[in-house]
Scaffold this motif. Structure first.
Motif, short mmCIF file in Angstrom:
data_model
loop_
_atom_site.label_atom_id
_atom_site.label_comp_id
_atom_site.label_asym_id
_atom_site.label_seq_id
_atom_site.Cartn_x
_atom_site.Cartn_y
_atom_site.Cartn_z
N PRO A 285 -16.24 25.38 16.78
CA PRO A 285 -17.56 26.01 16.94
C PRO A 285 -17.47 27.53 16.92
O PRO A 285 -18.37 28.19 16.38
CB PRO A 285 -18.04 25.51 18.30
CG PRO A 285 -17.03 24.56 18.81
CD PRO A 285 -15.92 24.44 17.85
N GLN A 286 -16.35 28.10 17.47
CA GLN A 286 -16.24 29.56 17.48
C GLN A 286 -16.21 30.12 16.06
O GLN A 286 -16.81 31.15 15.76
CB GLN A 286 -15.07 30.07 18.33
CG GLN A 286 -13.73 29.36 18.24
CD GLN A 286 -13.60 28.17 19.17
OE1 GLN A 286 -14.52 27.36 19.30
NE2 GLN A 286 -12.45 28.03 19.81
N LYS A 287 -15.52 29.40 15.14
CA LYS A 287 -15.48 29.84 13.74
C LYS A 287 -16.89 29.76 13.13
O LYS A 287 -17.32 30.65 12.40
CB LYS A 287 -14.49 28.95 12.97
CG LYS A 287 -14.47 29.11 11.47
CD LYS A 287 -13.70 30.35 11.05
CE LYS A 287 -13.39 30.45 9.56
NZ LYS A 287 -14.42 30.08 8.62
N MET A 288 -17.62 28.69 13.46
CA MET A 288 -18.98 28.51 12.94
C MET A 288 -19.90 29.64 13.41
O MET A 288 -20.73 30.13 12.65
CB MET A 288 -19.57 27.17 13.41
CG MET A 288 -18.80 25.95 12.98
SD MET A 288 -19.12 25.53 11.29
CE MET A 288 -17.46 25.27 10.70
N ILE A 289 -19.73 30.02 14.68
CA ILE A 289 -20.54 31.11 15.22
C ILE A 289 -20.25 32.40 14.46
O ILE A 289 -21.16 33.11 14.03
CB ILE A 289 -20.25 31.31 16.74
CG1 ILE A 289 -20.66 30.08 17.54
CG2 ILE A 289 -20.90 32.59 17.27
CD1 ILE A 289 -22.11 30.01 17.95
N GLN A 290 -18.95 32.65 14.26
CA GLN A 290 -18.56 33.85 13.50
C GLN A 290 -19.15 33.83 12.10
O GLN A 290 -19.55 34.86 11.57
CB GLN A 290 -17.04 33.94 13.38
CG GLN A 290 -16.36 34.52 14.60
CD GLN A 290 -14.85 34.29 14.55
OE1 GLN A 290 -14.29 33.94 13.50
NE2 GLN A 290 -14.20 34.45 15.69
N ASP A 291 -19.17 32.66 11.50
CA ASP A 291 -19.67 32.55 10.13
C ASP A 291 -21.19 32.64 10.05
O ASP A 291 -21.77 32.64 8.97
CB ASP A 291 -19.22 31.22 9.51
CG ASP A 291 -17.74 31.24 9.14
OD1 ASP A 291 -17.14 32.34 9.21
OD2 ASP A 291 -17.19 30.19 8.80
N GLY A 292 -21.85 32.65 11.21
CA GLY A 292 -23.30 32.86 11.20
C GLY A 292 -24.14 31.59 11.31
O GLY A 292 -25.34 31.63 11.01
#
Ligand SMILES: *Cc1c(COP(=O)(O)O)cnc(C)c1O
Length: 475
Positions: A285-292
């Motif tokens: 999820p942290q990567k998804m948040i970073q990706d917007g």
């Protein structure tokens, strides 16, 4: 002849003790106190009916009615057996670690004690201790979850299926949601993305093809009626070969241009790099948040190793919409789930220690050398108890992660196999039954007329060996 038979049968019926007398027997009096009047009477009358049916059919007393004592002993065993919990502990040696039918992840000890505490005492579930005013039940976990994922806010529900339903109902009811044809996942049971869309009152707009979807496919599908674009992590299958999917970053840009939210159903939802524990790569999820991505949902009891729950993280504004939706009230988590989830999430502050704390990761990251040692011990301790019916062996096998997580990851493992000898009186499925009837049932699998116990699922090994030995002794 005929009259005599009737006489004997009548005598047999008469030899059955009267209910009223039985109820006054000193042992039965104790049973009545322990198990309750009505229940003991009902069980006793059932036994007497069974006895009468037996006499009618075979003109002899059933064995359990040989004496008053045997009848009362049967009653007492029956009462005890009926108290046995159906949700008891079993050994999962199936070769699937996160087994949905066996309750998915086992919880960390810290989560178990957190649950016990909130069950036993009042807890500030919806109360802010410092401010001394009413709080929100997702708030306690909000802090740690936001720290771990870098999200603004969160919303917690009973499972990820509920999370997806709530996201779609809140953000897109009555409007269109665009999804790639390659991501119209069926999770098992009745959970299919198109069905959930219908339940949420959205219209599914499928774009691309099963193996390839491009950015322009999404772009061309956007209309005035579009409410969101959704990505679904194909966690339980992989399409190999001539494939193409649009990543979250590119979709987030497209969504920003059109002022649309980007939703993601992440499925398993690992919170740390699982390759460190011998597993495959899993989007976080942290990567998804970073990706917007604006809203991300994932399960609590898959690769997270916590209780059954659906976690949604993302933009405050959208999360607020979810919190206000009437479905949230229907889908909200109880205090036990929240306590277990908080304790589990706190373990993620120190990811290196996770395989000591989370039983699921401990099992999955266990070196094969350790399983070899266990295998050797089993081959010393067990074969004599299963002779002459079964030959035992330790053979290489592969363990699955399970729960539709990481279908391509197979963990090296060893299995204890039971092969019927030519002298065997026991078919393999009967051996399987014996293992299942163990006081703590042992669950393995039958394959190629052999019974398999995958050692990667083992725990409490001294007890396990004793339990296995007992099964052998009862053959
Ligand atoms: C497992 C899964 C779900 C359902 O999650 P539950 O926690 O079992 O309700 C939904 N979507 C995906 C992609 C999944 O992998």
């Amino acid at each position: 002849m005929m009259t005599q038979a009737i006489n004997t049968t009548a005598a047999l019926y008469r030899s059955l003790p009267a209910m009223d007398n039985l109820l006054l027997n000193s042992t039965v009096l104790k049973l009545r106190q322990e198990y309750g009047e009505a229940w003991v009477k009902q069980q006793l009358s059932m036994l007497l009916n069974q006895a009468r049916a037996h006499i009618a059919e075979r003109e002899v007393l059933p064995k359990f009615c040989a004496t008053h004592d045997t009848l009362i002993k049967t009653l007492s065993e029956q009462l005890l057996a009926a108290q046995r919990h159906s949700l008891q502990a079993v050994w999962n040696l199936t070769g699937t670690i996160l087994h949905t039918n066996l309750g998915r992840s086992q919880l960390a000890e810290s989560a178990i004690s957190a649950v016990t505490k909130v069950m036993r005492y009042p807890t500030p579930l919806e109360f802010e201790l410092e401010a001394g005013k009413r709080g929100h039940r997702d708030q306690a976990i909000g802090k740690i979850l936001q720290q771990l994922t870098g999200s603004q806010s969160c919303c917690l529900v009973n499972n990820n299926a509920a999370a997806v339903l709530l996201m779609l109902s809140s953000v897109a009811a009555g409007k269109e949601v665009i999804v790639s044809r390659g991501e119209l996942v069926e999770i098992g049971g009745a959970f299919r993305i198109p069905d959930i869309m219908r339940q949420a009152g959205c219209t599914l707009i499928e774009v691309g093809s099963t193996n390839r979807t491009h950015l322009k496919d999404y772009q061309e599908a956007i209309t005035d009626n579009t409410a969101a674009i959704m990505k679904v992590h194909t966690s339980n299958y992989h399409i190999h070969g001539f494939t193409s999917a649009v990543d979250e970053k590119a979709l987030a840009q497209l969504c920003q241009q059109h002022k649309l939210p980007l939703l993601s159903d992440l499925g398993s939802g690992a919170l740390t790099d699982l390759t460190e524990f011998g597993l495959g790569d899993e989007p976080t999820p942290q990567k998804m948040i970073q990706d917007g991505v604006n809203l991300i949902s994932f399960s609590g009891d898959k690769l997270l190793g916590g209780p059954q729950a659906g976690l949604i993280v993302g933009d405050s504004e959208l999360i607020e919409k979810l919190q206000q939706h009437p479905l949230k009230r229907a889908l909200r988590c109880d205090k036990m789930t929240l306590a277990a989830l908080e304790a589990t999430l706190l373990l993620y502050r120190n990811p290196k220690a996770l395989n000591d704390e989370l039983p699921m990761l401990r099992k999955m990251s266990r070196p094969v050398a350790e399983l070899e040692q266990l295998g050797q011990l089993l081959m010393v301790e067990l074969p004599e108890f299963f002779a002459p019916h079964f030959n035992l062996a330790i053979v290489p096998t592969q363990t699955q992660v399970g729960s539709g997580s990481q279908p391509d990851t197979l963990l090296e493992s060893l299995a204890l196999t039971f092969t019927p000898t030519s002298k065997s009186l026991y078919p393999v499925h009967q051996l399987e039954q014996k293992f299942k009837q163990s006081p703590r049932p042992i669950i393995g699998r039958v394959s190629n007329n052999q019974y398999w116990l995958d050692l990667r699922g083992s725990e409490q090994e001294v007890r396990l060996i004793n339990a296995l030995r007992e099964v052998g002794q009862k053959l």
